[in-house]
Write a protein that holds these residues in place. Structure first.
Motif, PDB file in Angstrom:
ATOM      1  N   LYS A  81      24.713  -8.922  22.461  1.00  0.00           N
ATOM      2  CA  LYS A  81      24.662 -10.034  22.133  1.00  0.00           C
ATOM      3  C   LYS A  81      24.288 -10.447  20.762  1.00  0.00           C
ATOM      4  CE  LYS A  81      23.843 -11.818  26.925  1.00  0.00           C
ATOM      5  NZ  LYS A  81      22.996 -12.758  27.944  1.00  0.00           N
ATOM      6  N   VAL A  82      23.665  -9.420  20.012  1.00  0.00           N
ATOM      7  CA  VAL A  82      23.296  -9.670  18.756  1.00  0.00           C
ATOM      8  C   VAL A  82      24.419  -9.590  17.572  1.00  0.00           C
ATOM      9  CG1 VAL A  82      22.117  -8.539  16.698  1.00  0.00           C
ATOM     10  CG2 VAL A  82      21.065  -8.541  19.123  1.00  0.00           C
ATOM     11  N   TYR A  83      24.496 -10.669  16.936  1.00  0.00           N
ATOM     12  CA  TYR A  83      25.262 -10.910  15.966  1.00  0.00           C
ATOM     13  C   TYR A  83      24.982 -10.168  14.773  1.00  0.00           C
ATOM     14  CZ  TYR A  83      28.728 -12.884  12.866  1.00  0.00           C
ATOM     15  OH  TYR A  83      29.848 -13.201  11.976  1.00  0.00           O
ATOM     16  N   ILE A  84      25.673  -9.323  14.019  1.00  0.00           N
ATOM     17  CA  ILE A  84      25.161  -8.420  13.052  1.00  0.00           C
ATOM     18  C   ILE A  84      26.040  -9.068  11.645  1.00  0.00           C
ATOM     19  CG2 ILE A  84      25.141  -6.337  11.964  1.00  0.00           C
ATOM     20  CD1 ILE A  84      25.289  -5.053  14.526  1.00  0.00           C
ATOM     21  N   ASP A  85      25.556  -9.598  10.722  1.00  0.00           N
ATOM     22  CA  ASP A  85      26.168 -10.182   9.552  1.00  0.00           C
ATOM     23  C   ASP A  85      25.895  -9.221   8.621  1.00  0.00           C
ATOM     24  OD1 ASP A  85      27.026 -11.621   7.538  1.00  0.00           O
ATOM     25  OD2 ASP A  85      25.871 -13.752   7.969  1.00  0.00           O
ATOM     26  N   LEU A  86      27.117  -8.822   8.027  1.00  0.00           N
ATOM     27  CA  LEU A  86      26.864  -7.786   6.807  1.00  0.00           C
ATOM     28  C   LEU A  86      27.827  -8.438   5.650  1.00  0.00           C
ATOM     29  CD1 LEU A  86      27.641  -4.712   8.965  1.00  0.00           C
ATOM     30  CD2 LEU A  86      25.579  -5.561   8.034  1.00  0.00           C
ATOM     31  N   THR A  87      28.128  -9.461   5.791  1.00  0.00           N
ATOM     32  CA  THR A  87      28.961 -10.246   4.551  1.00  0.00           C
ATOM     33  C   THR A  87      28.344 -10.049   3.094  1.00  0.00           C
ATOM     34  OG1 THR A  87      27.971 -12.239   4.979  1.00  0.00           O
ATOM     35  CG2 THR A  87      29.954 -11.931   6.243  1.00  0.00           C
ATOM     36  N   PHE A  88      29.249 -10.057   2.303  1.00  0.00           N
ATOM     37  CA  PHE A  88      28.947 -10.047   0.792  1.00  0.00           C
ATOM     38  C   PHE A  88      27.820  -8.747   0.449  1.00  0.00           C
ATOM     39  CE2 PHE A  88      30.629 -14.215   1.425  1.00  0.00           C
ATOM     40  CZ  PHE A  88      31.536 -14.013   0.639  1.00  0.00           C
TER      41      PHE A  88
ATOM     42  N   SER B  58      23.297 -10.106   5.124  1.00  0.00           N
ATOM     43  CA  SER B  58      24.236 -10.487   4.128  1.00  0.00           C
ATOM     44  C   SER B  58      23.733 -11.028   2.716  1.00  0.00           C
ATOM     45  CB  SER B  58      24.726 -11.950   4.559  1.00  0.00           C
ATOM     46  OG  SER B  58      23.922 -12.889   4.785  1.00  0.00           O
ATOM     47  N   HIS B  59      24.623 -11.019   1.723  1.00  0.00           N
ATOM     48  CA  HIS B  59      24.294 -11.495   0.321  1.00  0.00           C
ATOM     49  C   HIS B  59      23.417 -10.436  -0.068  1.00  0.00           C
ATOM     50  CE1 HIS B  59      26.356 -14.887   1.784  1.00  0.00           C
ATOM     51  NE2 HIS B  59      26.907 -15.164   0.718  1.00  0.00           N
ATOM     52  N   ASN B  60      23.660  -9.132  -0.235  1.00  0.00           N
ATOM     53  CA  ASN B  60      22.596  -8.250  -0.799  1.00  0.00           C
ATOM     54  C   ASN B  60      23.466  -7.125  -1.430  1.00  0.00           C
ATOM     55  OD1 ASN B  60      19.580  -8.375  -0.073  1.00  0.00           O
ATOM     56  ND2 ASN B  60      20.593  -8.873   1.671  1.00  0.00           N
ATOM     57  N   HIS B  61      23.115  -5.919  -1.756  1.00  0.00           N
ATOM     58  CA  HIS B  61      23.748  -4.844  -2.391  1.00  0.00           C
ATOM     59  C   HIS B  61      23.991  -3.601  -1.594  1.00  0.00           C
ATOM     60  CE1 HIS B  61      23.950  -7.558  -5.774  1.00  0.00           C
ATOM     61  NE2 HIS B  61      22.925  -7.505  -6.074  1.00  0.00           N
ATOM     62  N   PHE B  62      23.906  -3.810  -0.189  1.00  0.00           N
ATOM     63  CA  PHE B  62      23.921  -2.533   0.735  1.00  0.00           C
ATOM     64  C   PHE B  62      25.364  -1.759   0.413  1.00  0.00           C
ATOM     65  CE2 PHE B  62      20.761  -5.063   3.265  1.00  0.00           C
ATOM     66  CZ  PHE B  62      19.752  -4.178   2.859  1.00  0.00           C
TER      67      PHE B  62
ATOM     68  N   ALA C 277      32.424 -11.556   9.825  1.00  0.00           N
ATOM     69  CA  ALA C 277      31.039 -10.610   9.959  1.00  0.00           C
ATOM     70  C   ALA C 277      31.032  -9.667   8.862  1.00  0.00           C
ATOM     71  CB  ALA C 277      30.715  -9.947  11.303  1.00  0.00           C
ATOM     72  N   PHE C 278      32.419  -9.155   8.084  1.00  0.00           N
ATOM     73  CA  PHE C 278      32.311  -8.144   7.323  1.00  0.00           C
ATOM     74  C   PHE C 278      32.957  -8.708   6.064  1.00  0.00           C
ATOM     75  CE2 PHE C 278      32.942  -6.734  11.749  1.00  0.00           C
ATOM     76  CZ  PHE C 278      31.949  -5.969  11.772  1.00  0.00           C
ATOM     77  N   ILE C 279      33.348  -9.976   5.844  1.00  0.00           N
ATOM     78  CA  ILE C 279      34.228 -10.200   4.720  1.00  0.00           C
ATOM     79  C   ILE C 279      33.164  -9.964   3.328  1.00  0.00           C
ATOM     80  CG2 ILE C 279      35.499 -11.996   5.625  1.00  0.00           C
ATOM     81  CD1 ILE C 279      33.598 -14.180   4.780  1.00  0.00           C
ATOM     82  N   GLY C 280      33.604  -9.796   2.140  1.00  0.00           N
ATOM     83  CA  GLY C 280      32.930  -9.763   0.664  1.00  0.00           C
ATOM     84  C   GLY C 280      32.459  -8.278   0.717  1.00  0.00           C
ATOM     85  N   ASN C 281      33.111  -7.239   1.390  1.00  0.00           N
ATOM     86  CA  ASN C 281      32.987  -5.758   1.167  1.00  0.00           C
ATOM     87  C   ASN C 281      34.208  -5.123   1.041  1.00  0.00           C
ATOM     88  OD1 ASN C 281      29.778  -5.396   2.167  1.00  0.00           O
ATOM     89  ND2 ASN C 281      30.860  -6.747   3.714  1.00  0.00           N
ATOM     90  N   SER C 282      34.397  -5.022  -0.239  1.00  0.00           N
ATOM     91  CA  SER C 282      35.968  -4.619  -0.565  1.00  0.00           C
ATOM     92  C   SER C 282      36.364  -3.256   0.033  1.00  0.00           C
ATOM     93  CB  SER C 282      36.294  -4.667  -2.182  1.00  0.00           C
ATOM     94  OG  SER C 282      35.206  -3.815  -2.492  1.00  0.00           O
ATOM     95  N   GLY C 283      35.254  -2.411   0.284  1.00  0.00           N
ATOM     96  CA  GLY C 283      35.695  -0.928   0.473  1.00  0.00           C
ATOM     97  C   GLY C 283      35.729  -0.664   2.188  1.00  0.00           C
ATOM     98  N   LEU C 284      35.571  -2.080   2.969  1.00  0.00           N
ATOM     99  CA  LEU C 284      35.642  -1.679   4.441  1.00  0.00           C
ATOM    100  C   LEU C 284      37.208  -1.760   4.820  1.00  0.00           C
ATOM    101  CD1 LEU C 284      32.661  -4.050   5.823  1.00  0.00           C
ATOM    102  CD2 LEU C 284      33.023  -1.441   5.550  1.00  0.00           C
ATOM    103  N   CYS C 285      37.209  -1.141   5.827  1.00  0.00           N
ATOM    104  CA  CYS C 285      38.721  -1.230   6.418  1.00  0.00           C
ATOM    105  C   CYS C 285      38.643  -0.846   7.971  1.00  0.00           C
ATOM    106  CB  CYS C 285      39.623   0.099   5.854  1.00  0.00           C
ATOM    107  SG  CYS C 285      38.871   1.848   6.376  1.00  0.00           S
ATOM    108  N   GLY C 286      39.897  -1.073   8.601  1.00  0.00           N
ATOM    109  CA  GLY C 286      39.840  -0.922   9.823  1.00  0.00           C
ATOM    110  C   GLY C 286      39.532  -2.330  10.748  1.00  0.00           C
ATOM    111  N   PRO C 287      39.810  -2.205  12.109  1.00  0.00           N
ATOM    112  CA  PRO C 287      39.838  -3.642  12.638  1.00  0.00           C
ATOM    113  C   PRO C 287      38.330  -4.063  12.586  1.00  0.00           C
ATOM    114  CG  PRO C 287      40.735  -1.981  14.010  1.00  0.00           C
ATOM    115  CD  PRO C 287      40.327  -1.242  12.810  1.00  0.00           C
TER     116      PRO C 287
END
Length: 721
Positions: A248-255, A230-234, A275-285
């Motif tokens: 069981k792994v939680y993947i945090d991709l926020t911001f 999270s909190h990078n520019h990926f 887990a996905f907030i802060g990524n304006s281009g993401l879509c779908g469930p």
């Protein structure tokens, strides 16, 4: 002209040389420490300050360094250097790499700075390198690849920059890689996932990594807990291979700047939107915005990652930071509200008129002149018990005032004869503004009226607090204790508190908005005060009750943290410990019930400033203050109150921000309307918002320490100059 030495001069020179050699021969055996000991003494020389004497027994006269503080040996060889949290200030010498048997280096939470010396990586047997919570800078050397046995590397909470060296993938035994809260940039090295397949812990959060997420990260089958990117520019798509990680792994991709559909595979399935907030281009469930049939993972830019181009109108604001509802009220409802307000105001007027005549008891002549019968300036009159509106001297026994500062030039008699104005009252006591005859203005707080059996405890506590001296902490100058009266005497801070500055004062329809520069000054001043409390005060204190109401503002709007240690002092001064503890327990129980009714699921307290874990953990933590500070930042940015009414329910400010992110509201909806004139500072505001979000992380361990928050704010100011 050349003069030849005489025989006597030659004899004298020979004697001096022989004596020097003899001294060297006699002194040399004193420094009998081993070669490894000599290397460690180089480390000691590189430490500029060691306030706690961590290396005080590192002596060159010892045969071996194995008995030195922080040193562990095996078979008379140094295998571990561990000196954490000792306020060491200095640099690391490259000579440490010559310790061929060194396995563990732990210098976390000190004040070390400078670059990592390349020579350090000559210690090829190093298994753990733990340096988090320092001030190291520069890049990680390519020589990191020489550490083939390295299992743990934690460089978090420093100022490292540059890209991660490609040679990191040669550390194939690495099990924990923690690089969070630095300034790393660039792409992750090629082969990152395949080369580090033994990783169990990975935290790259709060950096500036860019490029795409390596598709081979799905090979890290040993990962556990949270994989934090999270909190990078990926950017780009989320690789479907991430779904191959353990479920069981939680993947945090926020911001980040990720785009396209979220893969519905393995570990990526059944994840909430957080887990996905802060990524304006993401879509779908699980996001609400569905992917368009022709989407290619692109979207138009917006001020913040969660800000769409089309958005609902900004909520109305009543001038006190309270948001109105979005729906329009009917004409009948408006008329009803107006009539209700008129009736309410009339009733309040009658009520205060009655209080004024029964309690305040001023005559018409006194009101006109503004003086009481004793010739002193009349005190502000509010509706409270009569004994609370009398002068301080009506209740104080004639004991001595105890100064806590050499500059205290007044005595008890002067204090009791002074003009006193009621500033406010709370469950902890009344606060007076006191003006001495020579014009000195003080703030005096009256505490409980209990007995004197806990005086020694009170004295110890208050004298420790009285030693605190910092420009951003209200100074306690003196105190008074008697059986029936306890007084705390502080410097008076003239511009009220931060809560009033943000939201206005009760009963006043107008507000003087704070400019962005003033808000930034206030943010930095509070941070400086907290850094002092957390790291430089004698006991590394925790405030525990930080909120805008106890942040006072000086002549130039500089902040002063107040009420530090007040709860503890009030508890001691309250008389019977049993009665006091019962009262406190009852108040905590009521507060708990109120908070549960506000939001059961999160466990956050009802006042909005206290961290979620305060409901479960008894012992205060500095991370509590970090959370409270984060909420204050959000309040300064948004102008909103800590508890917000949304439709028919309430939520705290942190939840509201998360809701705005989830619903992709524009930054203009989040920002305080009074900051619209500072539009050119929007980048700064967004940067501060990100700092605030980091501070209010639900996990205490993931919150930054205040020193790093202050450093981030300082860098922000420098970059804007």
């Amino acid at each position: 002209m050349f003069f030849a030495p005489t025989v006597s001069q030659l004899e004298m020179f020979t004697l001096v040389v022989l004596l020097s050699l003899a001294c060297n021969f006699l002194v040399a055996p004193v420094s009998s420490v081993t070669d490894e000991g000599s290397v460690l003494l180089t480390l000691k020389k590189s430490i500029i300050t060691d306030p706690e004497g961590s290396m005080s027994n590192w002596n060159s006269s010892d045969d071996t360094p194995c008995s030195w503080n922080g040193i562990t040996c095996k078979d008379q060889s140094v295998v571990s250097i561990s000196i954490p949290k000792r306020k060491l200030y200095g640099v690391l010498p490259s000579e440490l790499g010559s310790l061929s048997h060194l396995r563990h280096l732990n210098l976390r939470n000190n004040y070390l700075f400078g670059n990592l010396p390349v020579g350090l990586f000559e210690a090829h047997g190093l298994q753990s390198l733990v340096l988090y919570g320092n001030s190291f800078s520069g890049s990680v050397p390519n020589d990191i690849g020489k550490l083939g046995y390295l299992q743990t590397m934690d460089l978090s909470q420093n100022f490292f920059n540059g890209s991660l060296p490609a040679t990191i993938v040669q550390c194939k035994r690495l099990r924990a890689l923690v690089l969070s809260h630095n300034n790393f940039t660039g792409y992750l090295p090629h082969g990152f996932g395949g080369g580090l397949s033994s990783l169990e812990k990975l935290d790259l959060s709060f950096n500036q990594f860019n490029g795409s997420i390596p598709s081979d990260m799905g090979n890290m089958s040993g990962l556990q807990g949270t994989v934090d990117l999270s909190h990078n520019h990926f950017s780009g798509l989320i690789p479907a291979s991430l779904g191959d990680l353990p479920e069981k792994v939680y993947i945090d991709l926020t911001f980040n700047n990720l785009s396209g559909p979220i893969p519905q595979t393995g570990a990526l399935m059944n994840r909430g939107p957080t887990a996905f907030i802060g990524n304006s281009g993401l879509c779908g469930p699980p996001l609400k915005n569905l992917c368009a049939p022709d989407t290619h993972g692109t979207s138009s830019p917006s001020p913040l990652p969660f800000l769409p181009d089309n958005y609902p109108p900004q909520d109305s604001d009543d001038g006190f930071g309270k948001s109105g509802k979005n729906k329009r009220l009917s004409t009948g409802a408006v008329v009803g509200i107006v009539v209700g307000h008129v009736v309410g105001i009339c009733l309040l007027g009658l009520f205060f008129s009655y209080c004024y005549s029964r309690v305040c008891g001023f005559t018409q002549d006194q009101e006109e002149k503004g003086f009481d019968k004793g010739g002193r300036l009349r005190k502000e009159c509010l509706c409270f018990r009569k004994d609370e509106s009398e002068t301080l001297s009506d209740h104080v026994e004639q004991y001595d005032l105890v100064p806590l500062d050499a500059q205290v030039a007044f005595d008890l008699d002067e204090l009791l004869k002074a003009s006193a104005f009621v500033l406010g009252k709370s469950g902890i006591g009344i606060v007076y503004k006191v003006v001495l005859e020579e014009g000195l203005t003080l703030a005096v707080r009256r505490l409980g009226e209990g007995g004197s059996q806990r005086f020694k405890e009170f004295q110890t506590e208050i004298e420790a607090i009285g030693k605190l001296r910092h420009p951003n902490i209200v100074t306690l100058r003196a105190y008074y204790w008697s059986v029936d009266e306890k007084l705390l005497i502080y410097d008076f801070v003239p511009n009220g508190n931060l809560a009033s500055a943000i939201h206005g004062k009760a009963g006043l329809a107008t507000i003087t908005p704070l400019s962005w520069s003033d808000r930034l000054k206030i943010m930095k001043g509070i941070a400086k005060g907290l850094v002092y409390l957390h790291e430089f005060s004698p006991k590394r204190y925790v405030h525990g009750d930080l909120k805008p109401g106890n942040i006072l503002l000086g002549h130039s709007m500089e902040p002063h943290i107040s009420d530090f240690g007040l709860g503890r002092l009030a508890n001691i001064a309250g008389g019977s410990p049993t009665l006091q503890s019962s009262r406190v327990a009852a108040e905590k129980s009521q507060e708990r019930q109120r908070s549960l009714s506000t939001e059961v699921s999160t466990g956050r307290l009802g006042n909005g400033y206290q961290a979620p874990e305060t409901m479960k953990v008894v012992k205060p933590s500095q991370r509590w203050d970090v959370y409270s500070y984060g909420v204050i930042l959000l309040e300064l940015i948004t102008g909103r109150l800590p508890i917000i009414q949304v439709d028919n329910s309430e939520m705290d400010l942190v939840q509201w921000i998360q809701l705005c992110i989830d619903e992709k509201k524009p930054f203009s909806d989040v920002l305080d309307m009074y900051l619209a004139e500072d539009a050119e500072k929007e980048d700064e505001m967004i940067a501060v918002l990100k700092i605030a979000i980091a501070c209010v992380h639900i996990s205490p361990e993931k919150r930054p320490i205040m020193r790093h928050v202050l450093d981030a704010l300082d860098r922000l100011s420098i970059s804007s100059d």
